[in-house]
Motif scaffolding. Structure first.
Motif, PDB file in Angstrom:
ATOM      1  N   ASP A 134      -9.147 -41.624 -54.683  1.00 56.89           N
ATOM      2  CA  ASP A 134      -9.410 -40.991 -53.389  1.00 56.89           C
ATOM      3  C   ASP A 134      -9.704 -39.501 -53.570  1.00 56.89           C
ATOM      4  N   THR A 135     -10.556 -38.998 -52.683  1.00 54.75           N
ATOM      5  CA  THR A 135     -10.860 -37.567 -52.677  1.00 54.75           C
ATOM      6  C   THR A 135     -10.194 -36.950 -51.444  1.00 54.75           C
ATOM      7  N   VAL A 136      -9.552 -35.802 -51.615  1.00 53.73           N
ATOM      8  CA  VAL A 136      -8.804 -35.207 -50.514  1.00 53.73           C
ATOM      9  C   VAL A 136      -9.081 -33.711 -50.359  1.00 53.73           C
ATOM     10  N   ILE A 137      -8.820 -33.220 -49.145  1.00 55.74           N
ATOM     11  CA  ILE A 137      -8.595 -31.792 -48.933  1.00 55.74           C
ATOM     12  C   ILE A 137      -7.089 -31.607 -49.002  1.00 55.74           C
ATOM     13  N   CYS A 138      -6.646 -30.661 -49.833  1.00 57.48           N
ATOM     14  CA  CYS A 138      -5.213 -30.416 -50.011  1.00 57.48           C
ATOM     15  C   CYS A 138      -4.855 -29.073 -49.378  1.00 57.48           C
ATOM     16  N   PHE A 139      -3.970 -29.143 -48.391  1.00 49.11           N
ATOM     17  CA  PHE A 139      -3.608 -27.966 -47.592  1.00 49.11           C
ATOM     18  C   PHE A 139      -2.121 -27.696 -47.801  1.00 49.11           C
ATOM     19  N   VAL A 140      -1.826 -26.593 -48.485  1.00 47.30           N
ATOM     20  CA  VAL A 140      -0.430 -26.170 -48.642  1.00 47.30           C
ATOM     21  C   VAL A 140      -0.208 -25.009 -47.676  1.00 47.30           C
ATOM     22  N   ASN A 141       0.625 -25.256 -46.686  1.00 54.45           N
ATOM     23  CA  ASN A 141       0.801 -24.337 -45.559  1.00 54.45           C
ATOM     24  C   ASN A 141       2.117 -23.581 -45.677  1.00 54.45           C
ATOM     25  N   GLY A 142       2.112 -22.351 -45.250  1.00 58.43           N
ATOM     26  CA  GLY A 142       3.344 -21.589 -45.152  1.00 58.43           C
ATOM     27  C   GLY A 142       3.848 -21.607 -43.727  1.00 58.43           C
ATOM     28  N   LEU A 143       5.162 -21.697 -43.547  1.00 55.91           N
ATOM     29  CA  LEU A 143       5.713 -21.818 -42.193  1.00 55.91           C
ATOM     30  C   LEU A 143       5.973 -20.466 -41.533  1.00 55.91           C
ATOM     31  N   GLY A 144       5.622 -19.379 -42.211  1.00 56.68           N
ATOM     32  CA  GLY A 144       5.706 -18.077 -41.566  1.00 56.68           C
ATOM     33  C   GLY A 144       6.491 -17.055 -42.371  1.00 56.68           C
ATOM     34  N   GLY A 145       7.574 -17.497 -43.025  1.00 50.58           N
ATOM     35  CA  GLY A 145       8.430 -16.565 -43.734  1.00 50.58           C
ATOM     36  C   GLY A 145       8.358 -16.669 -45.249  1.00 50.58           C
ATOM     37  N   THR A 146       7.465 -17.507 -45.747  1.00 52.77           N
ATOM     38  CA  THR A 146       7.359 -17.692 -47.199  1.00 52.77           C
ATOM     39  C   THR A 146       6.124 -16.978 -47.735  1.00 52.77           C
ATOM     40  N   PRO A 147       6.284 -16.131 -48.740  1.00 53.39           N
ATOM     41  CA  PRO A 147       5.137 -15.374 -49.246  1.00 53.39           C
ATOM     42  C   PRO A 147       4.120 -16.260 -49.968  1.00 53.39           C
ATOM     43  N   LEU A 148       2.897 -15.760 -50.002  1.00 50.87           N
ATOM     44  CA  LEU A 148       1.791 -16.515 -50.598  1.00 50.87           C
ATOM     45  C   LEU A 148       2.050 -16.850 -52.068  1.00 50.87           C
ATOM     46  N   ILE A 149       2.749 -15.984 -52.768  1.00 49.24           N
ATOM     47  CA  ILE A 149       2.987 -16.258 -54.190  1.00 49.24           C
ATOM     48  C   ILE A 149       3.778 -17.563 -54.343  1.00 49.24           C
ATOM     49  N   GLU A 150       4.714 -17.810 -53.426  1.00 57.18           N
ATOM     50  CA  GLU A 150       5.486 -19.057 -53.496  1.00 57.18           C
ATOM     51  C   GLU A 150       4.628 -20.254 -53.077  1.00 57.18           C
ATOM     52  N   LEU A 151       3.712 -20.018 -52.129  1.00 58.05           N
ATOM     53  CA  LEU A 151       2.827 -21.120 -51.716  1.00 58.05           C
ATOM     54  C   LEU A 151       1.925 -21.534 -52.880  1.00 58.05           C
ATOM     55  N   TYR A 152       1.524 -20.555 -53.711  1.00 47.77           N
ATOM     56  CA  TYR A 152       0.712 -20.916 -54.874  1.00 47.77           C
ATOM     57  C   TYR A 152       1.535 -21.651 -55.933  1.00 47.77           C
ATOM     58  N   VAL A 153       2.810 -21.309 -56.066  1.00 49.09           N
ATOM     59  CA  VAL A 153       3.693 -22.093 -56.936  1.00 49.09           C
ATOM     60  C   VAL A 153       3.742 -23.541 -56.421  1.00 49.09           C
ATOM     61  N   MET A 154       3.879 -23.682 -55.102  1.00 46.66           N
ATOM     62  CA  MET A 154       3.882 -25.015 -54.493  1.00 46.66           C
ATOM     63  C   MET A 154       2.554 -25.725 -54.735  1.00 46.66           C
ATOM     64  N   TYR A 155       1.459 -24.989 -54.561  1.00 45.22           N
ATOM     65  CA  TYR A 155       0.149 -25.622 -54.721  1.00 45.22           C
ATOM     66  C   TYR A 155      -0.014 -26.184 -56.126  1.00 45.22           C
ATOM     67  N   HIS A 156       0.442 -25.415 -57.107  1.00 44.02           N
ATOM     68  CA  HIS A 156       0.375 -25.883 -58.498  1.00 44.02           C
ATOM     69  C   HIS A 156       1.141 -27.191 -58.664  1.00 44.02           C
ATOM     70  N   GLU A 157       2.331 -27.255 -58.070  1.00 37.57           N
ATOM     71  CA  GLU A 157       3.157 -28.467 -58.205  1.00 37.57           C
ATOM     72  C   GLU A 157       2.517 -29.646 -57.484  1.00 37.57           C
TER      73      GLU A 157
END
Lengths: 333, 211
Positions: A253-276
């Motif tokens: 399957d081909t997907v769009i992958c959206f890792v969202n922050g809920l407001g209080g989490t910095p982008l650097i952590e969202l990129y750690v999440m995206y990697h995982e």
């Protein structure tokens, strides 16, 4: 809880003043708390409106503009807007081709949009179709509950349906595309902290330093399970595996992958999440065609993240890639 | 039984309800924070303040005009689920009472039943879903029974209040099946429903002190 505000009662109204001042191509109806395009309505183009409680910015006002929404109605914080607002927005964006209402599946939002659509019909105005998003796999989908919440898929849907409307497709066609996006998208979120509604002044729920809340929505409502805080890699597994199992997504399957922050989490952590998340998808043979990383559908100051996967074909991808010019999403222009 | 309720008394009922909501604003919000999103008190208070203002501005002279004004104001100011539900309740009550200025107990019971039907049509709730239905339905039934028995209005309202409060208390052990609380599943058990609590305040606002 410290807040960068003047008066808790005026947060929504003052934020709308800020949006108006910062984005000259947008207009604001302050009486009805509507953000709308300054260049609309365009004759023959389907109008798309959405709306919901405030506190999820940039959703929805930040997605008004070319290739996305024509108008967004802002409710009080975490409270659905009222029918008068959606009715006024429907009239503002009606270019004669009908108006699509994008509604997140919450009891209040559904009822208020329903009443607005009934009022529009009673007035003999624009033809209205509604699409409800309900992509949150953390909620048991049952006729005995209010059903699944509308969360991250709403962002992807507004972009894709907006592109379809911009191409001049009919109301039925735009609604069909929107329903397809909702049907093929799934999300799940985790909170590391609660959030504080300005008027309440204290966190909506208590969450210990060493705890996290799995399966949260976007209104500070508690989730399904409270667990000991885990690593980003472990959290990614807890979010992605239920999402993959639910549609289900399959290898190839081909997907769009959206890792969202809920407001209080910095982008650097969202990129750690995206990697995982990306690592897990690779292991399942799911191919990521496009990504979106950042705080796009938030829950005030809540720390945490949600993951949304949308299964796409060439048509959805080309609509995703089409030009968009809004305060929060901008490409191809 | 020949005691009726005047439009002035119905007007006072709405003002007393607004006062009780204001007094219980934080308690309602705390109940909502436990199983919802913590805004019920704030929203109902905003709505009922606006409703009282609208009554001050227009001074409706009939029951239907009075409840239409309150219902439309709530729909336009509250938002969330409470706006359409409480708004529909009052609109249906107004429609059922019509242009009367003196309301009998049986008319009141019939009107509240119409309001309950409106809430069911809008929110699709059933008994035991842990919603405002669970406080309102027993109150309506108590009023209807009292009307059939030929009770005095004051006694009928006291019976309705007891039924509403029992219904409210009965929501605590229920598993929520509607609204945001339903997302919690089992974790909604053990918390009193904020909407049912507001309904008990609504009936309390109509009820005279014990004789």
């Amino acid at each position: 809880m410290k807040k960068l505000i003047n008066d808790p009662q005026n947060v929504v109204a003052e934020a709308l003043l800020g949006i108006e001042a910062a984005h000259p191509h947008l207009r604001v109806d302050h009486e009805h708390k509507i953000v709308y395009r300054g260049d609309g309505p365009r004759r023959g183009k389907v109008g798309i409106i959405s709306g919901g409680g405030s506190g999820h910015e940039p959703l929805h006002g930040g997605f008004v503009g070319l290739g996305m929404l024509d108008a967004a109605c802002a409710g009080e914080v975490f409270t659905s807007p009222v029918p008068d607002q959606m009715l006024a927005a429907t009239k503002l964006v009606d270019g004669g081709a009908g108006v699509l209402h994008v509604v997140k599946n919450y009891t209040g939002d559904v009822m208020n949009f329903e009443m607005a659509a009934e009022l529009a019909e009673a007035e003999g105005g624009a033809k209205v179709l509604s699409v409800i998003t309900n992509d949150d796999v953390a909620v048991q989908d049952s006729t005995w509950t209010a059903g699944r919440r509308g969360v991250g898929v709403t962002v992807l849907l507004e972009k894709i349906a907006g592109a379809a409307a911009e191409q001049g497709r009919s109301l039925e066609q735009v609604a069909d595309i929107a329903r397809k996006v909702n049907a093929d998208g799934r999300s799940m979120g985790v909170a590391l902290t609660s959030c504080t509604v300005p008027a309440a002044g204290k966190p909506t729920f208590e969450l210990g330093e060493d705890e996290m809340e799995l399966g949260v929505g976007i209104h500070g409502e508690p989730g399904r399970r409270r667990l000991p805080l885990a690593t980003a890699g472990e959290i990614a597994e807890l979010l992605v595996e239920p999402i993959l199992a639910d549609l289900p997504f399959a290898g190839g399957d081909t997907v769009i992958c959206f890792v969202n922050g809920l407001g209080g989490t910095p982008l650097i952590e969202l990129y750690v999440m995206y990697h995982e998340v990306n690592r897990i998808l690779n292991a399942h043979g799911v191919q990521v065609a496009r990504s979106l990383v950042g705080p796009y559908i938030t829950s005030l100051d809540m720390a945490g993240s949600s993951v949304t996967l949308l299964k796409v074909d060439d048509e959805l991808l080309s609509l995703w890639d089409a030009p968009v010019n809004t305060p929060a999403l901008r490409w191809g222009v | 039984m020949n005691d009726t309720v005047s439009t002035a008394a119905l007007d006072e009922w709405m003002r007393t309800f607004a006062r009780l909501v204001a007094e219980n604003k934080e308690a309602l919000t705390d109940l909502d924070a436990a199983i919802g999103d913590g805004d019920h008190g704030e929203n109902m208070d905003r709505g009922m303040r606006a409703a009282v203002q609208a009554l001050d501005d227009t001074r409706p002279s009939t029951a239907s005009a009075l409840f239409n004004k309150v219902g439309m104001t709530l729909i336009s100011t509250v938002g969330g689920a409470s706006g359409p539900l409480f708004g529909t309740l009052f609109l249906r009550i107004g429609a059922a009472l019509g242009d009367t200025s003196e309301v009998s107990l049986s008319q009141l019971a019939t009107a509240l039943h119409a309001g309950l039907d409106g809430i069911v049509a809008r929110g699709k709730a059933e008994a035991g879903d842990k919603t405002i239905y669970d406080a309102l339905a027993p109150a309506v039934q108590a009023l209807e029974t009292a009307a059939t028995d030929g009770a005095h209005t004051a006694d009928a309202l006291r019976a309705a209040l007891a039924a509403a409060e029992n219904g409210r208390d009965a929501t605590t052990p229920m598993l929520a099946r509607k609204g945001r609380a339903s997302y919690l599943g089992e974790r909604s058990v053990g918390h009193q429903d904020p909407g049912a609590t507001s309904i008990a305040l609504l009936i309390a606002a109509a009820t005279p002190a014990p004789a």
